[in-house]
Scaffold this motif. Structure first.
Motif, PDB file in Angstrom:
ATOM      1  N   LYS A  72      44.012  -1.137  42.298  1.00  0.00           N
ATOM      2  CA  LYS A  72      44.275  -0.105  43.314  1.00  0.00           C
ATOM      3  C   LYS A  72      43.054   0.083  44.213  1.00  0.00           C
ATOM      4  CE  LYS A  72      45.748   4.688  43.631  1.00  0.00           C
ATOM      5  NZ  LYS A  72      45.752   5.937  42.891  1.00  0.00           N
ATOM      6  N   SER A  73      41.862   0.117  43.597  1.00  0.00           N
ATOM      7  CA  SER A  73      40.621   0.287  44.360  1.00  0.00           C
ATOM      8  C   SER A  73      40.470  -0.821  45.391  1.00  0.00           C
ATOM      9  CB  SER A  73      39.439   0.306  43.385  1.00  0.00           C
ATOM     10  OG  SER A  73      38.234  -0.024  43.987  1.00  0.00           O
ATOM     11  N   ALA A  74      40.909  -2.039  45.035  1.00  0.00           N
ATOM     12  CA  ALA A  74      40.792  -3.191  45.935  1.00  0.00           C
ATOM     13  C   ALA A  74      41.959  -3.260  46.920  1.00  0.00           C
ATOM     14  CB  ALA A  74      40.745  -4.477  45.117  1.00  0.00           C
ATOM     15  N   LEU A 298      29.206   2.213  36.345  1.00  0.00           N
ATOM     16  CA  LEU A 298      29.354   1.977  37.793  1.00  0.00           C
ATOM     17  C   LEU A 298      30.349   2.968  38.392  1.00  0.00           C
ATOM     18  CD1 LEU A 298      29.566  -1.939  38.012  1.00  0.00           C
ATOM     19  CD2 LEU A 298      27.808  -0.500  39.087  1.00  0.00           C
ATOM     20  N   ALA A 299      31.492   3.132  37.708  1.00  0.00           N
ATOM     21  CA  ALA A 299      32.537   4.019  38.246  1.00  0.00           C
ATOM     22  C   ALA A 299      32.021   5.455  38.338  1.00  0.00           C
ATOM     23  CB  ALA A 299      33.787   3.949  37.370  1.00  0.00           C
ATOM     24  N   ASP A 300      31.324   5.909  37.309  1.00  0.00           N
ATOM     25  CA  ASP A 300      30.763   7.261  37.342  1.00  0.00           C
ATOM     26  C   ASP A 300      29.726   7.393  38.469  1.00  0.00           C
ATOM     27  OD1 ASP A 300      31.839   9.185  35.728  1.00  0.00           O
ATOM     28  OD2 ASP A 300      30.603   8.719  33.982  1.00  0.00           O
ATOM     29  N   VAL A 336      36.766   4.520  44.737  1.00  0.00           N
ATOM     30  CA  VAL A 336      36.855   4.483  43.266  1.00  0.00           C
ATOM     31  C   VAL A 336      37.347   5.837  42.769  1.00  0.00           C
ATOM     32  CG1 VAL A 336      35.568   4.133  41.114  1.00  0.00           C
ATOM     33  CG2 VAL A 336      34.947   2.826  43.153  1.00  0.00           C
ATOM     34  N   GLU A 337      38.363   5.811  41.904  1.00  0.00           N
ATOM     35  CA  GLU A 337      38.884   7.069  41.318  1.00  0.00           C
ATOM     36  C   GLU A 337      37.937   7.583  40.243  1.00  0.00           C
ATOM     37  OE1 GLU A 337      43.139   7.559  40.021  1.00  0.00           O
ATOM     38  OE2 GLU A 337      43.242   5.548  40.907  1.00  0.00           O
TER      39      GLU A 337
END
Ligand code: UT7
Length: 346
Positions: A72-74, A298-300, A336-337
């Protein structure tokens, strides 16, 4: 006469996502059944909370959610290969990756597991970059997922203080080295002479060939914390320094290292001359999620603004094997969620 080979295609980070299970276990809860305390765990590791899967859940469940979020991010509907880094597959045989690919609706794509324990995500990234460089794949979904809660001894206060379950994923696409997100360089290594420092003794061919059932405890994860700590600092620092030197960066803007212990992160930062704000940490919130650790950090870091587009980043991991590995890239601009967990405790 020397022939000039065309530059290989670069693998570019095009999407990022992370997932952790719903059940949060804070230090006080651990201290109700183990001889430990919130103070010991916080001061010796920096960890405040970890998450565990519910009965009936498995590594693939976390991997599917993380993979879905990375796609989804991509803005991508699918990928044409899947590499899953895990040392807690749903079952010993077959690999878990094909089931994850099927559940994500990727069709009959190549899908396989990579086991380098806590270094698994970096090894999987390098493997996926190779699939792209050789033209075998255009888009590869790389997932790191582990559920160490399923292999810890219930009475082992040291490992239960550290490890938690989780998964993170990136989508890599074929592109050019000059693009933000291109994986510019890797450094990978191993030292099998030290395999016994981190292991699950039973359940493999060596124990089974004896024809004797192993004691239940031999099916649990064991770690010799102190020597592992020393190797982790040494290997992650040296591996990161190699990439910094080869990229002629002087110093990277951010280091995203495997999240095992805040004292390890601080020591690696000190060795490399980095300030505390340059070393990304999210282990206070999720613990050590093994192969999920680097993409979850990374996401955080992206969602709370600690990692910004254009920053020069080194990812570095260390784990069982022993294994270690690093990757260098310039961070791309990606949506990014946020991870589905609460903010850090005050
Ligand atoms: O993720 C892959 C790689 N893994 C790592 O990088 C982990 C590296 N190692 C570490 O992070 C640390 O070594 C640990 C967190 C595992 C242990 O911390 P430490 O400061 O190295 O403790 P230690 O093993 O040297 O033990 C010191 C004391 C011992 O008691 P005595 O013998 O001094 O009386 C342990 O029994 O702390 C005790 N201890 C605990 N006490 C309360 C160990 N775990 C706990 C605990 N609560 N959870």
């Amino acid at each position: 006469m020397t022939a000039t080979l065309p530059a290989p295609r670069a693998a570019v980070v095009a999407g990022l996502g992370g997932w952790i299970p719903h059940r949060a276990v804070d230090n006080d809860e651990l201290a109700r059944t183990l001889d430990t305390s919130d103070t010991w765990i916080r001061t010796r590791t920096g960890i405040r909370r970890r998450y565990t899967i519910a009965p009936g859940e498995a590594t693939s469940d976390l991997a599917v959610e993380a993979g879905r979020r990375a796609l989804k991010s991509a803005g991508a509907a699918d990928a044409d290969a899947l590499v899953l880094a895990t040392s807690t597959p749903d079952q010993p045989c077959p690999a878990t990756a094909p089931q994850v690919a099927a559940r994500l609706g990727l069709g009959p794509v190549p899908a396989f597991d990579v086991n380098a324990v806590c270094t698994g995500f970096v090894y999987a990234l390098a493997t996926a970059a190779g699939l792209i460089a050789t033209g075998t794949a255009e888009r590869v979904l790389v997932i790191g997922a582990d559920t160490f809660s399923t292999i810890l001894a219930p009475d082992d206060r040291t490992t239960r203080a550290i490890f938690g379950d989780g998964a993170g994923a990136v989508l890599l696409r074929a592109g050019d080295r000059s693009e933000p997100g291109a994986l510019l360089d890797f450094d990978l290594g191993s030292e099998g002479e030290q395999a016994e420092l981190i292991q699950v003794p039973a359940g493999g061919s060596r124990q089974r060939s004896t024809g004797l059932a192993a004691p239940a405890r031999d099916h649990c994860f064991t770690m010799q914390g102190r020597p592992v700590f020393m190797h982790a600092v040494l290997r992650m620092s040296a591996s990161t320094q190699k990439l910094i030197d080869r990229q002629e960066w002087g110093t990277p803007d951010k280091l995203v290292a495997h999240q095992a212990n805040i004292r390890i992160l601080n020591a690696v930062g000190d060795q490399l001359g980095l300030g505390e704000e340059q070393v990304v940490a999210n282990l206070d919130r999720v613990g050590n999620t093994v192969a999920g650790s680097i993409p979850l950090a990374l996401a955080d870091a992206v969602t709370d603004g600690r990692l910004a587009p254009g920053e020069r980043v080194v990812l570095t991991g260390f784990g069982g094997g022993l294994t270690w590995g690093s990757a260098a890239l310039v961070w791309p601009d990606l949506p990014v969620e946020a991870l589905p967990h609460q903010p850090p405790a005050a």
